[in-house]
Scaffold this active site. Structure first.
Site, PDB file in Angstrom:
ATOM      1  CG  ASP A 126       1.121   3.980  -0.077  1.00  0.00           C
ATOM      2  OD1 ASP A 126       0.546   2.888  -0.008  1.00  0.00           O
ATOM      3  OD2 ASP A 126       2.210   4.210   0.473  1.00  0.00           O
ATOM      4  CD  GLU A 160       7.322   1.746  -2.408  1.00  0.00           C
ATOM      5  OE1 GLU A 160       7.300   0.733  -1.696  1.00  0.00           O
ATOM      6  OE2 GLU A 160       6.799   2.821  -2.080  1.00  0.00           O
ATOM      7  CD  GLU A 167       2.561   3.062   5.123  1.00  0.00           C
ATOM      8  OE1 GLU A 167       2.009   2.055   4.629  1.00  0.00           O
ATOM      9  OE2 GLU A 167       3.512   3.663   4.586  1.00  0.00           O
TER      10      GLU A 167
HETATM   11  C1  GCV Z   1       5.680  -2.852   1.685  1.00  0.00           C
HETATM   12  C2  GCV Z   1       4.216   2.127   0.793  1.00  0.00           C
HETATM   13  C3  GCV Z   1       4.711   1.758   2.162  1.00  0.00           C
HETATM   14  C4  GCV Z   1       5.770   0.657   2.079  1.00  0.00           C
HETATM   15  C5  GCV Z   1       5.136  -0.538   1.360  1.00  0.00           C
HETATM   16  C6  GCV Z   1       4.647  -0.094  -0.003  1.00  0.00           C
HETATM   17  C7  GCV Z   1       3.939  -1.229  -0.738  1.00  0.00           C
HETATM   18  O1  GCV Z   1       5.241   2.713   0.051  1.00  0.00           O
HETATM   19  O2  GCV Z   1       5.215   2.897   2.804  1.00  0.00           O
HETATM   20  O3  GCV Z   1       6.169   0.326   3.379  1.00  0.00           O
HETATM   21  O4  GCV Z   1       6.073  -1.581   1.225  1.00  0.00           O
HETATM   22  O5  GCV Z   1       3.733   0.962   0.143  1.00  0.00           O
HETATM   23  O6  GCV Z   1       2.722  -1.288  -0.616  1.00  0.00           O
HETATM   24  O7  GCV Z   1       4.588  -2.007  -1.394  1.00  0.00           O
END
Ligand code: GCV
Length: 689
Positions: free
Chosen positions: A379, A307, A407
């Site tokens: 995720d 990411e 989340e």
């Molecule tokens: C901390 C997902 C979440 C992100 C998170 C990422 C990760 O994409 O939406 O907020 O980032 O996972 O676990 O690194």
């Protein structure tokens, strides 16, 4: 903490006279070894807890008392003859770090209690265990408890973003860490350490794994200052010493998330190439500096090539090169690198990538590297199959990453209790070492463990939703013992948090246990569909509202059917499991219904075992989820007058919102299924009038 924000450490007075008298006999006097920060934390905790529980101030002795009818002794066998004489010292010495014994004993004619352990950290856990028994009103006259943690590492990952105190995916308010005021300490740090230690957590990563501005969207100013705010800067590190010392009193080691490009961001190198000798030397010097300040520092957590975070790929290196370069710097100090396996983006089906990337690297990571793997391949969706990496890297230390914060399961609004999900994960048989190799048996090596993404913030109740406190509690208890009885853990949380009224205990325990399946039903339709939520263009958009049209590739909804083919005719993800798991998932007939559409793209009118079509089951489950939430709300409302008004009203209001949102999810999803399938609900609910 006051009575509303002390979570499960309330220590309400024992109302039953006989029980209180029994507790007073053994606990009104206490003798705690005087030698270490952990023992002083134990004394403080007894001073806090016993007056409230017993309705009497305890006397804390400087030596074992000789003139009283009974007392509580806390120490290692070396600390006091009384303990060495009343317990089997060899048994104590054989306990793993963190393990402890609780024993009711007679000494010099007095009725005593012993909390003993080979390490002072074990004394902290043992004391909290004893206080839990008093809080749940268990008898203590014949105590014979022997406890050891199943996993060496039980870590919290705070996704707290230092400079402006936001918490990524946090729903309990801003970060509890007041970064700009460090090294000043706040009472809340100690309270947090107490909460964590009381459930056996032994490490906390203070800051977010995202340590540079994420790529998506620029509108979020919050991230613009990322580059200027790295905790590895010398001044920032110095500011952490007091905070780390607070955690240390409770046996909790401090860790930091670090940026792979830190040699450039914090140092002044022009590369972060892990094979460059200057880079490796930079990490060594930085590690020396960290350990000078924080002698029990746990290590670094790294999100690399994921990411938008920098990583070894920027230099044509792989994850082994990256992780080992940092690990060599920590190794002389006994520190570890926790290296995340959350990688995706180059494959059409994200599920396959972590395994394809990491499995071939098995055996190449340094001894002090732990590869941290999320529970599922996508995720933290409401329900996912377990990751194929579990059991697939026998020569590598692995960590299981769970998400405590909600989340994708209603955030700070919906009552969604994670323990049943985590139990399902722990109990899943990977067949990694033949039959009966459940996930709970993995991660037991030294260097392995269980990690939870935290859910606390500045809100007076810590977690945004009162019932979400149960998720933090359950995480610690399950990380300590994944085989623990789920109902027993939930019940003990309710008793400590809401008191001993059996109706309250049964009702809240029941609500929590039924909540997860309800959420799965209204947010996914219950057959294994992923990513039905809103994301949006900007980073950190909500993941809260339904918006299935944003993610066609993830759930595979088309005119001709639904689900994603992850068998050999599709992405092949199912083949990454070992047989017979791979065979079971690859077969439409044998695949468990709750994951059917994760593994298969099926026609809308495909008939399930009971003759119901796929689309009809999706409709039915979405409606059933809403009905279940309505029932949960009704059960909660029945508690009016039985619990305090403040918490009653708070949760009632949340349930009203949850019902409204569950209806919204149901309506959006069922309409979406109808639009693509063209098949109306046979019960006449879809399309809506
Ligand atoms: C901390 C997902 C979440 C992100 C998170 C990422 C990760 O994409 O939406 O907020 O980032 O996972 O676990 O690194």
């Amino acid at each position: 903490m006051n009575e509303y924000d002390d979570c499960w450490l309330r220590y309400d007075r024992v109302a039953d006279d006989d029980r209180r008298a029994a507790y007073r006999r053994r606990c009104s006097h206490a003798y705690v070894a005087e030698k270490s920060p952990e023992c002083s934390a134990v004394r403080d905790e007894l001073r806090r807890a016993l007056p409230d529980l017993l309705g009497r101030d305890p006397h804390l002795w400087q030596h074992p008392p000789e003139t009283v009818a009974g007392f509580l002794a806390v120490g290692t066998p070396d600390d006091m003859a009384m303990i060495a004489e009343t317990v089997d010292v060899d048994e104590v010495e054989s306990l793993a770090d963190g393990g402890y014994l609780l024993r009711s004993v007679t000494w010099n004619g007095a009725d005593c209690l012993v909390v003993t352990a080979p390490t002072d950290r074990g004394l902290v856990y043992g004391t909290f265990h004893l206080l839990r028994l008093l809080s749940t009103r268990d008898p203590i006259d014949d105590l014979d408890v022997r406890e050891e943690p199943a996993h060496e590492h039980r870590l919290l990952n705070q996704w707290d973003t230092p400079f402006h105190r936001s918490v990524e995916r946090g729903y309990g308010g801003e970060s509890i860490f007041d970064w700009e005021r460090l090294p000043d300490l706040r009472e809340r740090y100690e309270d947090y350490a107490r909460l964590l230690a009381s459930v056996g957590v032994n490490g906390v990563v203070l800051n977010n794994v995202n340590t540079t501005k994420p790529p998506r969207g620029s509108a979020n100013d919050a991230f613009d200052a990322f580059e200027g705010w790295q905790l590895l800067e010398s001044g920032r590190l110095e500011d952490l010493t007091g905070l780390a010392a607070t955690f240390r009193r409770y046996g909790i080691r401090t860790y930091l998330s670090v940026n792979f490009a830190a040699p450039m961001l914090v140092g002044d190198l022009d590369t972060a190439d892990p094979l460059d000798e200057d880079v490796r030397e930079w990490w060594r010097e930085k590690a020396d500096e960290v350990y000078d300040l924080l002698p029990d520092f746990g290590g670094f957590l790294v999100k690399a090539d994921s990411e938008g975070q920098p990583g070894p790929y920027d230099y044509d290196r792989d994850h082994v090169d990256g992780a080992n370069a940092i690990a060599q710097a920590l190794e002389p100090h006994g520190g570890r690198v926790w290296w995340r396996a959350f990688v995706y983006g180059t494959h059409e089906d994200r599920a396959v990538q972590a395994y394809e990337t990491f499995e071939p690297l098995d055996g190449e990571f340094a001894d002090n590297v732990t590869v941290q793997v999320k529970n599922g391949p996508i995720d933290f969706q409401p329900r996912e199959p377990v990751s194929t990496l579990f059991g697939a890297m026998p020569e590598t230390d692995l960590g299981l990453e769970l998400q405590i914060t909600q989340e994708y399961t209603g955030q700070g609004v919906h009552a969604t209790y994670n323990l049943p999900m985590w139990k399902e994960i722990f109990e899943f048989d990977t067949h990694a070492d033949g039959p009966d190799t459940p996930v709970s048996e993995l991660f037991r090596g030294s260097g392995e463990g269980v990690v939870g993404v935290g859910n606390v913030g500045e809100d007076y109740n810590w977690t945004g939703h009162y019932l979400a406190q149960a998720n933090l509690y359950a995480f610690g208890r399950a990380a300590w013992d994944p085989d623990v009885d789920a109902h027993a853990v939930t019940e003990e949380w309710v008793r400590q948090t809401f008191g001993a009224d059996e109706t309250v205990v049964d009702t809240i325990t029941g609500i929590l246990h039924d909540s997860w399946e309800a959420c799965i039903d209204y947010e996914t339709g219950g057959l294994g569909l992923m990513h039905m939520m809103h994301n949006g263009e900007e980073y950190l958009e909500n993941h809260y509202y339904p918006s299935p049209e944003e993610w066609p590739g993830y759930h595979g909804v088309t005119e001709d059917g639904v689900g994603v083919d992850r068998t050999e005719t599709g992405s092949g993800y199912a083949e990454q499991y070992r047989d017979p798991v791979a065979e079971r998932y690859a077969s439409v007939e044998d695949c468990p219904e709750e994951l059917l559409l994760f593994f298969h793209h099926l026609p809308w009118d495909h008939e399930l075992e009971d003759g119901t079509t796929v689309v009809q089951r999706l409709y039915d489950n979405c409606f059933a989820g809403v009905e279940e939430v309505r029932r949960l709300r009704a059960r909660w409302r029945d508690l009016e007058g039985r619990i305090d008004e403040r918490r009653f009203r708070h949760v009632s209001e949340r349930f009203d919102e949850q019902v409204a949102q569950a209806e919204r999810w149901r309506d959006v999803l069922t309409e979406y299924f109808y639009e693509h399938s063209g098949i109306p609900d046979e019960r006449g609910r879809v399309p809506a009038e």
